[in-house]
Scaffold this motif. Structure first.
Motif, PDB file in Angstrom:
ATOM      1  N   GLN A   1       0.856  -1.181   0.000  1.00  0.00           N
ATOM      2  CA  GLN A   1       0.000   0.000   0.000  1.00  0.00           C
ATOM      3  C   GLN A   1       0.900   1.241   0.000  1.00  0.00           C
ATOM      4  O   GLN A   1       1.478   1.586   1.029  1.00  0.00           O
TER       5      GLN A   1
ATOM      6  N   VAL B   1       0.049   4.316  -0.106  1.00  0.00           N
ATOM      7  CA  VAL B   1      -0.505   5.336   0.798  1.00  0.00           C
ATOM      8  C   VAL B   1      -0.578   4.705   2.187  1.00  0.00           C
ATOM      9  O   VAL B   1      -1.649   4.380   2.691  1.00  0.00           O
TER      10      VAL B   1
ATOM     11  N   ARG C   1      -6.895  -1.625   1.045  1.00  0.00           N
ATOM     12  CA  ARG C   1      -7.057  -0.846  -0.165  1.00  0.00           C
ATOM     13  C   ARG C   1      -7.512   0.553   0.213  1.00  0.00           C
ATOM     14  O   ARG C   1      -8.249   0.725   1.169  1.00  0.00           O
ATOM     15  N   VAL C   2      -7.048   1.539  -0.523  1.00  0.00           N
ATOM     16  CA  VAL C   2      -7.476   2.924  -0.317  1.00  0.00           C
ATOM     17  C   VAL C   2      -8.339   3.317  -1.509  1.00  0.00           C
ATOM     18  O   VAL C   2      -7.873   3.331  -2.646  1.00  0.00           O
TER      19      VAL C   2
ATOM     20  N   VAL D   1      -2.015   2.918  -9.288  1.00  0.00           N
ATOM     21  CA  VAL D   1      -3.344   3.507  -9.113  1.00  0.00           C
ATOM     22  C   VAL D   1      -4.313   2.903 -10.125  1.00  0.00           C
ATOM     23  O   VAL D   1      -4.060   2.916 -11.328  1.00  0.00           O
TER      24      VAL D   1
ATOM     25  N   VAL E   1      -4.571   1.070  -4.568  1.00  0.00           N
ATOM     26  CA  VAL E   1      -5.110   2.434  -4.556  1.00  0.00           C
ATOM     27  C   VAL E   1      -6.082   2.529  -5.729  1.00  0.00           C
ATOM     28  O   VAL E   1      -5.714   2.234  -6.866  1.00  0.00           O
TER      29      VAL E   1
END
Length: 780
Positions: A227, A229, A296-297, A324, A370
């Motif tokens: 991840q 982020v 997950r973002v 992304v 992401v």
């Protein structure tokens, strides 16, 4: 391994052996387990058996492909077998699993990874529920017994090597069909009656996990297991800021310190996106620590163009755009636009299209950690079943950043609130970012979510005002208004004009474009390729930080959050206060100049075609618009203070209409929960809900009659999926209710509309359909 087992196929194009596919699907399930991590309430329901059930089901899901009928079909000896392999797969399970509770969960995952038990296309209960033992054997045999025994042993060894709980003794004989019938009967008994909400949700998660593992295996894909982020994101962002001579702002630092749900209220241009990402990084690190997974973002936005721009922005920030994913339904088209250069020839375009198809497919298979998209792509998981349940397991233990929710639409907001409660139940955390976040919206999130919701607010103290408000009693399309806009253009300014509907926008453009050398019209009724070109050139000329240039953009509400642009002045039709404040944010965006004029014109109110309540320019319900207009009249001619604007919103939502709105939101939240989130019968098809969902959130698309031949030609270009992707350049978005204005072309799989169209104006008058009184641009 004997020759017989080695020659058993799972797929024919390209050929893949059965054991290779089963092994790869188990690997996919193990990777998914590592990425999702432990889900606390799921273990309570299954007694800690969930991931063991997922992995065993993934390993055994296609074991039932060994019957002669299925193998002959793969080898091209017969056209179709006519039976379901997953039913046969059930017969291998009793020889591997002695724990009866675990056996039922494994059987559930195996049986439902392609079809519903009841309802929908080819339900299993209808095909096999009432069949006798003799019928089962006559339909599903012959099954090569030596291969069945050897495959059982192979499954046992493979499961044991993966650390999965199986019986120590593998039977020397296997009655695959008899055992399959017994297990299937017990499975139907287990899911015949309504089940508690938690058990139904776990069943959907199980189905989604097995289906996702199977898809990843079939595509020979992988799931990202990092991840970006996360724990290392803040140092990366601080480094980027330092390169610009900037430091983190107080509200960004405060957001990064929050552990739990977040509401972030910050003006346009104050860095709320970065604040939301810093918060997301903190949550991702904490969820990883708690669950052992890789969260997950999800960064959600309301409009297509803003999604594309955010994906580019995040990819640039992270230093790798492959990290992304883009979730909107046009993801493949977006990647195609990024891959094709204008000078490419047809062959190069076909190659790029194939690459784009692959990238989009990987995104649909949930590869990236992401994602940027609309909330409705994630909400679609509630339709469950083999087609949608993977979205639910993918949302478990995840982070959701909801940017610029439109609070004035109570139905959609209610549905998003219901989904947010589900995401929280699945171990997730939710943030709402908005420049116009009313206290009533904050109160709703606190009421719906069980855990703490913290409000972080950017200080506007000492911030110079960016806008000067002006009101006009006449409509935006009146001659007096057009004359005023022309004078501003003649003075060399960059002017943004925002109408509430396409018809007004087209009419204004026709009046204003001739008085300036640079004029653009932007709304949602353009062909995809034309809209992409428009957005690019508008961004290049009027983007934030670019040299000031004169010119005109006439747009609809698509401009509110879709483009990072900066104009000298704004002329707009009246709308709900939130929408107006978003439009104001396209002018003097970063406050680098003296207050700029934002001029609001009175709206025209009338019922829609079917009568009933009145709407502003056919779009916004009258009460919300009237309330905002009444507040603005007290500030006509004054500079707009950002703090005052928030108080205006609180006044709107604190009114009698605001209380009705509040009650409506909660009613719709409950309505969505009852209709979509009960899962009392998790394996009954939800096909009847799919159309209802599409009517709520999705539109349709059509190709112009004049583009039909070009569309068809593109469909036949190279790889089938790549050709369809190329053809999508010609599609024009239309609302769901506009389908009767089109003709369904079954051979091409697309709607066709006979209409006027201009590359600068977009969709015009529609001809030859039942709506004879349709006016050019009326489609909203």
């Amino acid at each position: 391994m004997t020759v017989e087992l080695r020659e058993m196929l799972a797929k024919s194009s390209p050929e893949e052996s059965l054991t290779a596919h089963l092994s790869a699907t188990l690997d996919g399930a193990l990777a998914l387990r590592r990425r999702v991590g432990e889900i606390s309430f799921v273990d309570q329901v299954t007694g800690g058996r969930f991931w063991a059930a997922v992995c065993l089901a993934a390993l055994c899901h296609d074991a039932g492909k060994i019957p002669d009928g299925f193998q002959n079909m793969l080898k091209g000896l017969v056209r179709s077998w006519g039976e379901r392999h997953e039913i046969v797969s059930l017969g291998f399970l009793p020889g591997l699993v002695t724990d009866e509770r675990l056996l039922m969960w494994v059987a559930t995952g195996v049986a439902t990874h392609h079809r519903s038990l009841e309802g929908g296309r080819g339900p299993l209960i209808k095909a096999y529920g009432g069949a006798s033992d003799e019928e089962w054997r006559s339909r599903l045999r012959p099954v090569p017994e030596n291969v069945a025994v050897e495959l059982t042993g192979w499954l046992a060894r493979t499961a044991r090597e993966a650390g999965l709980p199986i019986t120590a003794h593998v039977p020397g004989e296997v009655d695959v069909i008899g055992e399959a019938r017994r297990v299937f009967s017990e499975l139907l008994d287990a899911w015949e009656l309504p089940v508690p909400p938690d058990e139904g949700l776990v069943a959907v998660l199980l189905q989604g996990a097995v289906t996702l593992a199977d898809h990843v295996s079939s595509a020979h894909g992988t799931l990202h297991t990092r991840q970006p982020v996360g724990a290392g994101f803040r140092p990366l962002l601080e480094q980027v800021f330092a390169g610009r001579g900037q430091v983190l702002r107080p509200h960004q630092t405060e957001a990064a310190s929050v552990r739990g749900h977040l509401l972030l209220r910050a003006p346009t241009g104050s860095g709320k996106t970065e604040g939301g990402l810093l918060w997301a990084a903190t949550q991702a690190a904490e969820i990883t620590h708690r669950t052992g997974g890789v969260p997950r973002v999800f960064f959600t936005l309301p409009y297509l163009a803003s999604i594309n721009a955010m994906a580019v922005r995040l990819g640039s920030l992270l230093g790798d755009d492959t990290l992304v994913g883009v979730m909107h339904s046009r993801a493949a088209s977006y990647h195609l636009a990024a891959a094709i250069c204008p000078e490419d020839g047809d062959d190069e375009q076909a190659v790029a299209a194939r690459k784009a198809v692959s990238r989009a497919a990987a995104t649909r298979l949930f590869r990236e950690t992401v994602r940027v998209g609309t909330p409705y792509q994630i909400l679609r998981g509630v339709l469950a079943g083999p087609a949608h349940s993977s979205t639910v397991i993918d949302a478990a233990n995840s982070v959701f950043v909801l940017d610029e929710l439109h609070a004035y639409d109570p139905r959609r907001l209610g549905y998003i609130l219901a989904a947010a409660r589900l995401w929280e139940r699945l171990g997730g955390r939710v943030a709402v970012l908005s420049a116009t976040l009313p206290d009533a919206l904050a109160r709703l999130f606190r009421q719906v979510l069980d855990h703490d919701v913290r409000l972080v607010e950017a200080s506007t103290s000492g911030t110079p005002p960016r806008h000067r408000l002006g009101l006009r009693e006449h409509r935006l399309t009146d001659p007096e208004s057009i004359g005023e806009i022309k004078r501003r253009l003649a003075g060399g300014e960059s002017v943004l004009v925002v109408a509430n509907n396409v018809a007004d926008a087209q009419g204004l453009f026709a009046e204003l474009a001739p008085v300036t050398d640079v004029a653009f019209l932007l709304h949602s009724r353009f062909r995809r390729m034309d809209r992409s070109a428009l957005e690019q050139v508008i961004g290049e000329r009027f983007g934030v930080g670019r040299p000031r240039q004169l010119g005109l953009v006439v747009a609809t509400q698509v401009v509110e959050v879709s483009l990072d642009v900066d104009f000298d002045c704004l002329f707009t039709s009246a709308a709900p206060l939130e929408a107006l404040l978003q439009r104001f944010g396209r002018v003097n965006r970063i406050g680098s100049r003296p207050p700029a004029d934002v001029v609001v014109h009175a709206a025209s109110f009338a019922p829609r075609r079917k009568g009933g309540e009145e709407y502003a320019d056919g779009v916004y319900p009258r009460p919300a618009v009237d309330l905002g207009w009444h507040i603005l009249t007290r500030h006509d001619g004054k500079e707009v203070d950002e703090a005052d604007a928030r108080l205006w919103l609180d006044e709107v939502y604190g009114s009698a209409w605001g209380q009705e709105w509040y009650d409506d939101v909660l009613r719709h939240q409950q309505e969505f929960t009852e209709a979509f989130l009960g899962f009392a019968h998790p394996f009954v098809s939800r096909d009847e809900l799919t159309e209802r969902f599409d009517e709520l959130f999705d539109g349709t698309e059509a190709v112009l009659e004049r583009d039909r031949d070009a569309y068809e030609a593109d469909l036949t270009t190279g790889h089938k999926a790549a050709g369809r992707l190329l053809a999508e350049r010609y599609l024009i978005p239309m609302p769901h209710w506009a389908a009767p204005l089109t003709t369904w072309e079954k051979r091409l799989g697309v709607r066709v509309v006979d209409a006027d169209y201009d590359e600068r104006l977009g969709l015009g008058e529609i001809h030859g359909r039942a709506f004879q009184n349709y006016q050019a641009g009326e489609v909203l």
